[in-house]
Design a protein around this motif. Structure first.
Motif, PDB file in Angstrom:
ATOM      1  N   ASP A 142       0.959  -1.007   0.043  1.00  0.00           N
ATOM      2  CA  ASP A 142       0.115   0.285  -0.142  1.00  0.00           C
ATOM      3  C   ASP A 142       0.906   1.198  -0.032  1.00  0.00           C
ATOM      4  O   ASP A 142       1.056   2.107  -0.970  1.00  0.00           O
ATOM      5  N   VAL A 143       1.867   0.949   1.025  1.00  0.00           N
ATOM      6  CA  VAL A 143       3.139   2.529   0.565  1.00  0.00           C
ATOM      7  C   VAL A 143       3.675   2.643  -0.727  1.00  0.00           C
ATOM      8  O   VAL A 143       3.448   4.062  -0.774  1.00  0.00           O
ATOM      9  N   LEU A 144       4.066   1.711  -1.328  1.00  0.00           N
ATOM     10  CA  LEU A 144       4.529   1.771  -2.525  1.00  0.00           C
ATOM     11  C   LEU A 144       3.247   2.004  -3.934  1.00  0.00           C
ATOM     12  O   LEU A 144       4.293   3.729  -4.022  1.00  0.00           O
ATOM     13  N   LEU A 145       2.450   1.908  -3.597  1.00  0.00           N
ATOM     14  CA  LEU A 145       1.348   2.344  -4.323  1.00  0.00           C
ATOM     15  C   LEU A 145       1.494   3.313  -4.378  1.00  0.00           C
ATOM     16  O   LEU A 145       0.810   4.640  -5.054  1.00  0.00           O
ATOM     17  N   LEU A 146       1.031   4.095  -3.093  1.00  0.00           N
ATOM     18  CA  LEU A 146       0.896   5.467  -2.053  1.00  0.00           C
ATOM     19  C   LEU A 146       1.913   6.270  -2.952  1.00  0.00           C
ATOM     20  O   LEU A 146       1.673   7.106  -3.891  1.00  0.00           O
ATOM     21  N   PHE A 147       3.292   5.676  -2.919  1.00  0.00           N
ATOM     22  CA  PHE A 147       4.674   6.846  -3.262  1.00  0.00           C
ATOM     23  C   PHE A 147       4.381   6.606  -4.757  1.00  0.00           C
ATOM     24  O   PHE A 147       5.002   7.419  -5.179  1.00  0.00           O
ATOM     25  N   SER A 148       3.862   5.893  -5.240  1.00  0.00           N
ATOM     26  CA  SER A 148       4.059   5.567  -6.903  1.00  0.00           C
ATOM     27  C   SER A 148       2.626   6.733  -7.636  1.00  0.00           C
ATOM     28  O   SER A 148       3.157   7.042  -8.368  1.00  0.00           O
ATOM     29  N   ARG A 149       2.106   6.705  -6.990  1.00  0.00           N
ATOM     30  CA  ARG A 149       1.082   7.636  -7.256  1.00  0.00           C
ATOM     31  C   ARG A 149       1.659   9.224  -7.322  1.00  0.00           C
ATOM     32  O   ARG A 149       0.989   9.825  -7.852  1.00  0.00           O
ATOM     33  N   ILE A 150       2.105   9.297  -6.315  1.00  0.00           N
ATOM     34  CA  ILE A 150       2.643  10.775  -5.788  1.00  0.00           C
ATOM     35  C   ILE A 150       3.372  11.463  -7.413  1.00  0.00           C
ATOM     36  O   ILE A 150       3.602  12.155  -7.523  1.00  0.00           O
ATOM     37  N   CYS A 151       4.467  10.153  -7.765  1.00  0.00           N
ATOM     38  CA  CYS A 151       5.433  10.551  -8.011  1.00  0.00           C
ATOM     39  C   CYS A 151       5.311   9.990  -9.180  1.00  0.00           C
ATOM     40  O   CYS A 151       6.159  10.914 -10.567  1.00  0.00           O
ATOM     41  N   THR A 152       4.237   9.873  -9.820  1.00  0.00           N
ATOM     42  CA  THR A 152       3.554   9.840 -11.663  1.00  0.00           C
ATOM     43  C   THR A 152       2.873  10.988 -11.625  1.00  0.00           C
ATOM     44  O   THR A 152       1.971  11.371 -10.524  1.00  0.00           O
ATOM     45  N   ALA A 153       3.086  11.333 -12.805  1.00  0.00           N
ATOM     46  CA  ALA A 153       1.862  12.272 -13.820  1.00  0.00           C
ATOM     47  C   ALA A 153       1.200  12.068 -14.156  1.00  0.00           C
ATOM     48  O   ALA A 153       1.490  10.862 -14.743  1.00  0.00           O
ATOM     49  N   VAL A 154      -0.023  12.328 -14.171  1.00  0.00           N
ATOM     50  CA  VAL A 154      -1.293  11.820 -14.803  1.00  0.00           C
ATOM     51  C   VAL A 154      -1.372  12.923 -16.247  1.00  0.00           C
ATOM     52  O   VAL A 154      -1.207  14.472 -15.818  1.00  0.00           O
ATOM     53  N   VAL A 155      -1.529  12.353 -17.350  1.00  0.00           N
ATOM     54  CA  VAL A 155      -0.919  13.528 -18.446  1.00  0.00           C
ATOM     55  C   VAL A 155      -2.391  13.096 -19.198  1.00  0.00           C
ATOM     56  O   VAL A 155      -2.516  12.098 -19.359  1.00  0.00           O
ATOM     57  N   GLY A 156      -2.841  14.728 -19.389  1.00  0.00           N
ATOM     58  CA  GLY A 156      -4.025  14.733 -19.954  1.00  0.00           C
ATOM     59  C   GLY A 156      -4.188  14.932 -21.627  1.00  0.00           C
ATOM     60  O   GLY A 156      -4.236  16.026 -21.711  1.00  0.00           O
ATOM     61  N   GLY A 157      -4.007  13.974 -22.683  1.00  0.00           N
ATOM     62  CA  GLY A 157      -4.213  14.098 -23.024  1.00  0.00           C
ATOM     63  C   GLY A 157      -3.045  13.852 -24.273  1.00  0.00           C
ATOM     64  O   GLY A 157      -1.451  14.125 -23.713  1.00  0.00           O
ATOM     65  N   ALA A 158      -3.076  14.502 -25.517  1.00  0.00           N
ATOM     66  CA  ALA A 158      -1.924  13.729 -26.495  1.00  0.00           C
ATOM     67  C   ALA A 158      -0.990  15.456 -26.318  1.00  0.00           C
ATOM     68  O   ALA A 158      -1.693  16.124 -26.541  1.00  0.00           O
ATOM     69  N   SER A 159       0.440  15.157 -26.784  1.00  0.00           N
ATOM     70  CA  SER A 159       1.565  16.530 -26.801  1.00  0.00           C
ATOM     71  C   SER A 159       0.758  17.193 -27.987  1.00  0.00           C
ATOM     72  O   SER A 159      -0.158  16.666 -29.051  1.00  0.00           O
ATOM     73  N   GLN A 160       1.111  18.542 -27.426  1.00  0.00           N
ATOM     74  CA  GLN A 160       0.627  19.090 -28.651  1.00  0.00           C
ATOM     75  C   GLN A 160       2.124  20.280 -29.548  1.00  0.00           C
ATOM     76  O   GLN A 160       2.664  19.986 -28.877  1.00  0.00           O
ATOM     77  N   THR A 161       2.376  20.292 -30.810  1.00  0.00           N
ATOM     78  CA  THR A 161       2.975  20.555 -30.779  1.00  0.00           C
ATOM     79  C   THR A 161       2.300  22.497 -31.366  1.00  0.00           C
ATOM     80  O   THR A 161       2.172  22.357 -32.158  1.00  0.00           O
ATOM     81  N   ILE A 162       3.109  22.961 -30.743  1.00  0.00           N
ATOM     82  CA  ILE A 162       2.695  24.455 -31.238  1.00  0.00           C
ATOM     83  C   ILE A 162       3.684  25.372 -31.756  1.00  0.00           C
ATOM     84  O   ILE A 162       4.798  25.184 -31.689  1.00  0.00           O
ATOM     85  N   THR A 163       3.914  26.405 -33.075  1.00  0.00           N
ATOM     86  CA  THR A 163       4.803  27.049 -33.629  1.00  0.00           C
ATOM     87  C   THR A 163       4.222  28.343 -32.979  1.00  0.00           C
ATOM     88  O   THR A 163       3.001  28.980 -34.212  1.00  0.00           O
ATOM     89  N   GLY A 164       5.607  28.615 -33.095  1.00  0.00           N
ATOM     90  CA  GLY A 164       5.884  30.243 -32.672  1.00  0.00           C
ATOM     91  C   GLY A 164       6.672  30.895 -33.746  1.00  0.00           C
ATOM     92  O   GLY A 164       7.622  30.666 -34.086  1.00  0.00           O
ATOM     93  N   TYR A 165       6.932  32.253 -33.507  1.00  0.00           N
ATOM     94  CA  TYR A 165       7.829  33.030 -34.901  1.00  0.00           C
ATOM     95  C   TYR A 165       8.541  33.720 -33.844  1.00  0.00           C
ATOM     96  O   TYR A 165       7.982  35.263 -32.705  1.00  0.00           O
ATOM     97  N   ILE A 166      10.006  34.177 -34.076  1.00  0.00           N
ATOM     98  CA  ILE A 166      10.765  35.241 -32.743  1.00  0.00           C
ATOM     99  C   ILE A 166      10.207  36.469 -33.413  1.00  0.00           C
ATOM    100  O   ILE A 166       9.804  37.256 -34.072  1.00  0.00           O
ATOM    101  N   GLY A 167       9.995  37.121 -31.897  1.00  0.00           N
ATOM    102  CA  GLY A 167       9.865  38.671 -31.764  1.00  0.00           C
ATOM    103  C   GLY A 167       8.013  38.132 -32.141  1.00  0.00           C
ATOM    104  O   GLY A 167       8.071  39.697 -31.746  1.00  0.00           O
TER     105      GLY A 167
END
Length: 197
Positions: A4-29
């Motif tokens: 139970d302690v290991l499961l709780l610890f793994s929940r604290i250290c693991t990030a929940v990723v909501g959705g797929a990765s997005q690539t955003i393009t911006g321009y200098i300035g």
């Protein structure tokens, strides 16, 4: 119990990723708006925008809701009705490129959405570079033309000043230069020489 302690610890250290990765393009300035959506029930939770790995205990938080950003180019606004918070980055720079995370603070594990920001040369920068190149070209072309004309002129002067070797004149110059006395010069021949002391 230990499991139970290991499961709780793994929940604290693991990030929940909501959705797929997005690539955003911006321009200098220029500015870029990054929209981060979140689920129902998190409207009142704190939101933040993290750069790099965003590891617990070593987070580089660029901006978070309710606080001014360390870098004033970053700002965060939260539309709780649409359940979207928007991170705005103004005056984009090449060093802004990289991995970011949209994050919603929760009591145990925060919810993350990965953002990959690409920063490219903007149209304004391309126009400036093109204008600078044209100015340099406008300066260089007349200089090249003048240099070519000067070279032709100097070449013409040198070719007309070519003298055929005359051993008699050479001996006179040699003999006169040895004494270096103006009275010893031949008055009928124009000879240019110098005396070295």
């Amino acid at each position: 119990m230990m499991l139970d302690v290991l499961l709780l610890f793994s929940r604290i250290c693991t990030a929940v990723v909501g959705g797929a990765s997005q690539t955003i393009t911006g321009y200098i300035g220029e500015r870029v708006d990054i929209r981060c959506s979140y689920d129902y029930g998190y409207e009142s939770n704190s939101k933040y925008f993290c750069k790099g790995e965003c590891i617990y205990g070593n987070r580089i938080i660029m901006v978070k809701s309710g606080s001014p950003a360390k870098d004033e180019r970053f700002s965060l606004t939260d539309d709780t009705t649409a359940r979207v918070f928007t991170v705005t980055i103004t005056d984009l720079r090449t060093e802004d490129e990289g991995q970011y995370w949209c994050a919603v603070k929760r009591s145990i594990t925060d919810v993350y959405s990965e953002i990959l920001l690409l920063v490219m040369l903007g149209s304004f920068v391309i126009i400036i570079i093109t204008a600078e190149a044209l100015v340099l070209l406008l300066i260089a072309v007349p200089l090249i033309i003048v240099a070519v004309q000067m070279r032709k002129k100097n070449k013409g002067l040198l070719s007309s000043a070519t003298v055929v070797f005359n051993p008699v004149i050479y001996d006179q110059i040699k003999d006169t230069g040895r004494f270096c006395n103006p009275e010893d010069r031949d008055t009928e021949t124009t000879v240019f020489y110098s005396c070295v002391s």
